[in-house]
Enzyme design. Structure first.
Site, PDB file in Angstrom:
ATOM      1  N   GLU A   1       1.566   1.460   8.122  1.00  0.00           N
ATOM      2  CA  GLU A   1       0.483   0.840   7.349  1.00  0.00           C
ATOM      3  C   GLU A   1       0.881  -0.467   6.660  1.00  0.00           C
ATOM      4  OE1 GLU A   1      -1.083   3.834   4.694  1.00  0.00           O
ATOM      5  OE2 GLU A   1      -2.367   4.630   6.275  1.00  0.00           O
TER       6      GLU A   1
ATOM      7  N   GLU B   1      -3.615   9.241  11.751  1.00  0.00           N
ATOM      8  CA  GLU B   1      -3.815   9.931  10.465  1.00  0.00           C
ATOM      9  C   GLU B   1      -5.296  10.007  10.139  1.00  0.00           C
ATOM     10  OE1 GLU B   1      -1.683   8.804   6.886  1.00  0.00           O
ATOM     11  OE2 GLU B   1       0.002   8.081   8.083  1.00  0.00           O
TER      12      GLU B   1
HETATM   13  C1  GAL Z   1      -1.680   7.373   4.444  1.00  0.00           C
HETATM   14  C2  GAL Z   1      -0.157   7.260   4.537  1.00  0.00           C
HETATM   15  C3  GAL Z   1       0.518   8.608   4.425  1.00  0.00           C
HETATM   16  C4  GAL Z   1      -0.062   9.382   3.303  1.00  0.00           C
HETATM   17  C5  GAL Z   1      -1.527   9.546   3.540  1.00  0.00           C
HETATM   18  C6  GAL Z   1      -2.194  10.432   2.540  1.00  0.00           C
HETATM   19  O1  GAL Z   1      -2.253   6.167   4.121  1.00  0.00           O
HETATM   20  O2  GAL Z   1       0.192   6.656   5.734  1.00  0.00           O
HETATM   21  O3  GAL Z   1       1.890   8.439   4.258  1.00  0.00           O
HETATM   22  O4  GAL Z   1       0.162   8.721   2.112  1.00  0.00           O
HETATM   23  O5  GAL Z   1      -2.129   8.273   3.491  1.00  0.00           O
HETATM   24  O6  GAL Z   1      -3.453  10.773   3.007  1.00  0.00           O
END
Ligand code: GAL
Length: 755
Positions: free
Chosen positions: A407, A468
């Site tokens: 990210e 994610e």
């Molecule tokens: C994302 C990140 C993860 C975690 C997640 C929580 O943005 O890549 O490491 O923080 O959010 O939902």
């Protein structure tokens, strides 16, 4: 790290006798250097000097955490300090003429290593392996002192630090250490790369990286074999010190492919004519991300997985191979995922070995989280790509290299470099790089995107993988109320339903597998991110049932309620409400207090694209006058295949104490999780049970964890670690009101190390 070619299994006396009788010392020996370390938590001046008096140090085994911690509500400053480890060893005469290296699997976060007072350049990075050559500094037949000053603070010069990160890194020498004794010219690494896997003339290109002089023609023999069965081999004679030499085993027609159901592994043994031998494993599979999704061996596979952090309660990252491997088992065999992402760094080799053995695909990535540092920081990140690829290229489970900082912003020059390193070392795998910007520049092969919105965005690149979703958008504890629990399940199901709707989505890897410890600026106020479908002890929440239910019933018949059974937990009462049941059955019958309440079919209207759509059932208007058990029967093709009974009694009925393993190695480091739980009479977790469980242990082991342990969401765990002895561990668990339980774990004798 090199795979072991010799297991150290003889006593010092036996080894000496062997040395006297048999002058032929094996050309290569790899000694485990995990035991007999001396540790001082706070570095005192001079504590790494050879003559320093370390009599007061604590004797520890690796993997080791610099401090044991509660499972939640602690400050990261508790492990952010500089400590020192010392290891004494004798270098036998049989090593003379050889080269001796020390190989570290992972030290969090920076290590100043010295041998007999000679200091090497500090190694910066907690997730990657590194080695130093000890040869010129060793004293034969005398005491040698290897000292490691470990800086576990968040150093902004080292990825992932410099900004904020949503996880904790912990501290210590938390992975294995080995001493490698090899000939002057030896195999430093081997990449066994299957090529043309889907054709009849498939081959194995065995790329051999030699270290040391090649002053005369040297023969390299590579052999592919299946266990003890003699296999096919090829040789090459080389007489130059090129970067690498390829030995190609051609026309391999008679191998089984590595796939999700049958992850067949082969061994590769490479020998130099001076006897140096290197072994590794390989699997034959073709993995491609395409504009029509992901293909394994020519078969379309929709990827369904979870992100994994490597951290555990109490010890951070310091858990031995068996515990690491267990996570792969949970993901593949309990939750039936087909892919995991090692968010956000290279993880334990034991975890990856287990992924190979279980058929769990892997997206592995470099350390980092949103922040990109200045030039030397970027150089370290580029170096991390190389170390990750060179360490892990022989894992058939790995199908994608993540070559970006998770990210982070686009950075054309930086990501051109990281991507090139991965491709130049390994042209057999595609690359990705996890971003959260839809308009981010695609330098890699696969657009790997964290898309937390719903509905999801449409794929905007030919090869597109969601890496994610959910996570912080809907943090969930097992003891949340029933509406929240059911919504958590639904949110996982609806994303996978959309991913299943369009072949251009290769699939999705949800955030995340297990709850994890984080900084104060993330999480639920106790420094835990409750983003997992399982808790930090790896115990399932109802959303885990959705993943579980997506397997074929031949593998496991699944009936997982996506709710808790109670009359009054939902606002307004009257039962759990309109709730999901995750199941791979094609029909359910639901009995309430002994009477058939309803029959149900999969809810294809809500989830039209899932092969095993959850059932939506209306458990409302259940009169409390008749309140009783709920029984769910599952049918496939009209045949009863399973059932589940949820007790309506509202009572804690049983204390469950369950070790994952019945046997451990008595090496002072092997460990197993022991699950503690309170269930109803049907074996279902009681989500609001919070009793303190008092533990007592006898025998050659110790409890790693809190004692007494207060259940969280009806369950939790401690780990039991073996001592350096054999015998029977007995662990007794007492609950104030329920019958006490005792479990036994056998500890096997393990021979002592040679050095
Ligand atoms: C994302 C990140 C993860 C975690 C997640 C929580 O943005 O890549 O490491 O923080 O959010 O939902």
């Amino acid at each position: 790290m090199n795979r072991r070619t010799f297991l150290v299994g003889t006593s010092v006396g036996a080894a000496l006798a062997q040395a006297q009788n048999a002058p032929a010392v094996p050309p290569r020996r790899v000694y485990s250097l995990n035991r007999n370390w001396l540790f001082q938590a706070r570095l005192t001046p001079g504590a790494d000097a050879p003559a320093f008096n370390d009599a007061g140090f604590q004797r520890v085994t690796l993997p080791h955490t610099n401090v044991e911690l509660p499972w939640h509500s602690f400050d990261d400053k508790a492990y952010e300090f500089v400590s020192v480890y010392r290891r004494h060893f004798r270098a036998p005469a049989s090593w003379s003429g050889k080269r001796v290296f020390v190989d570290f699997g992972g030290v969090m976060t920076a290590a100043k290593v010295s041998i007999n007072g000679h200091a090497f350049e500090e190694y910066r990075g907690g997730y990657t392996n590194f080695s130093f050559e000890l040869t010129p500094h060793l004293k034969t037949g005398a005491d040698n002192v290897l000292a490691v000053v470990v800086d576990s603070t968040e150093r902004p010069d080292i990825p992932p630090f410099g900004g904020s990160i949503d996880y904790l890194t912990f501290g210590g020498i938390y992975r294995d250490v080995e001493l490698r004794v090899v000939p002057q010219t030896h195999l430093a690494n081997v990449f066994a790369k299957p090529v043309r896997v889907m054709s009849n003339d498939r081959a194995l290109v065995v790329r051999c990286y030699l270290e040391g002089p090649v002053s005369k023609p040297t023969t390299i023999t590579a052999e592919l074999h299946d266990g003890d069965r003699p296999g096919r081999s090829a040789t090459a004679t080389v007489n130059s010190e090129a970067d690498h030499h390829d030995v190609i085993i051609e026309n391999i027609s008679d191998v089984a492919l590595w796939d999700l159901q049958h992850p067949k592994l082969y061994q590769v043994t490479v020998r130099l004519d001076n006897g140096d031998t290197y072994t590794t494993r390989t699997g034959f599979r073709e993995a491609r991300f395409t504009e029509k999704g992901f293909y394994l061996n020519g078969q379309h596979v929709k990827l369904r997985g979870l992100n994994r952090h490597q951290t555990y309660p109490y010890t951070g990252g310091a858990m031995p191979a068996r515990v690491q491997a267990r996570d792969a088992f949970v993901l593949r065999k309990d939750l039936h995922c087909n892919i995991v992402r090692t968010s956000h760094y290279p993880q334990s080799p034991a975890f990856l070995d287990a992924c190979d053995e279980l058929g769990l695909l892997v997206l592995e990535e470099i350390p980092g989280w949103q922040h990109i540092g200045e030039n030397s920081w970027q150089d370290l990140a580029v170096d991390n790509v190389g170390r990750m690829v060179r360490r892990d290229w022989n894992h058939p489970s790995i199908v994608l290299w993540g070559t970006r900082i998770n990210e982070s912003a686009d950075n054309h020059p930086f990501y051109t470099r990281t991507n090139e390193v991965a491709h130049s070392l390994d042209d057999s795998r595609q690359t990705g790089g996890i971003r959260n910007r839809y308009d981010s520049e695609l330098i890699e092969d696969v657009f790997t995107m964290n898309d937390f919105g719903f509905p999801l965005r449409p794929p905007n690149h030919p090869a597109y993988l969601n890496t994610e979703f959910n996570g912080h958008m809907f943090s969930t504890k097992r003891f949340d109320n029933v509406e929240h629990i059911a919504e958590h399940v639904t949110r996982h199901a609806r994303v996978h339903d959309q991913l299943a709707s369009d072949d251009r989505y290769a699939g999705g890897i949800a955030w995340c597998a297990f709850d994890y410890a984080s900084h104060k600026y993330f999480g639920s106020g106790d420094r835990i991110c409750y983003h997992g479908v399982s808790d930090i002890f790896r115990l399932p929440k109802p959303a885990a049932g959705f993943y579980k239910s997506q397997c074929e019933p031949e593998e496991e018949v699944v009936i997982e309620p996506g709710f808790y059974y109670a009359w009054g937990d939902k606002a307004g009462g009257n039962g759990p409400g309109v709730v999901p049941i995750c199941s791979n059955c094609d029909h359910l019958k639901i009995y309430y207090a002994g009477k058939l309440l309803m029959e149900a079919d999969p809810d294809r209207k809500t989830w039209p694209h899932l092969k095993y759509a959850p059932f939506t059932v209306s458990l409302t208007r259940l009169s409390f006058g008749n309140w009783g058990d709920l029984m769910i029967e599952g049918y496939i093709n009209g045949k009863l295949v399973g059932s589940r009974t949820l007790s309506g009694s509202g009572t804690d009925d049983r204390l469950v104490v369950k070790p994952d393993d019945a046997e451990l190695d008595g090496d002072g480091r092997d460990a197993t999780r022991v699950v503690l739980a309170v269930t109803d009479s049907g074996g279902n977790l009681r989500p609001f049970a919070s009793a303190a469980i008092q533990l007592s242990l006898t025998g050659p082991g110790e409890i790693v964890g809190e004692n007494p342990f207060s259940l969280s969401g009806g369950a939790g765990a401690v780990w039991v670690k073996a001592k350096e002895a054999a015998g029977t561990i007995r662990l007794e668990a007492r609950h104030q009101y329920l019958a006490k339980q005792t479990v036994e774990i056998q500890v096997r004798r393990v021979e002592r190390e040679l050095v």
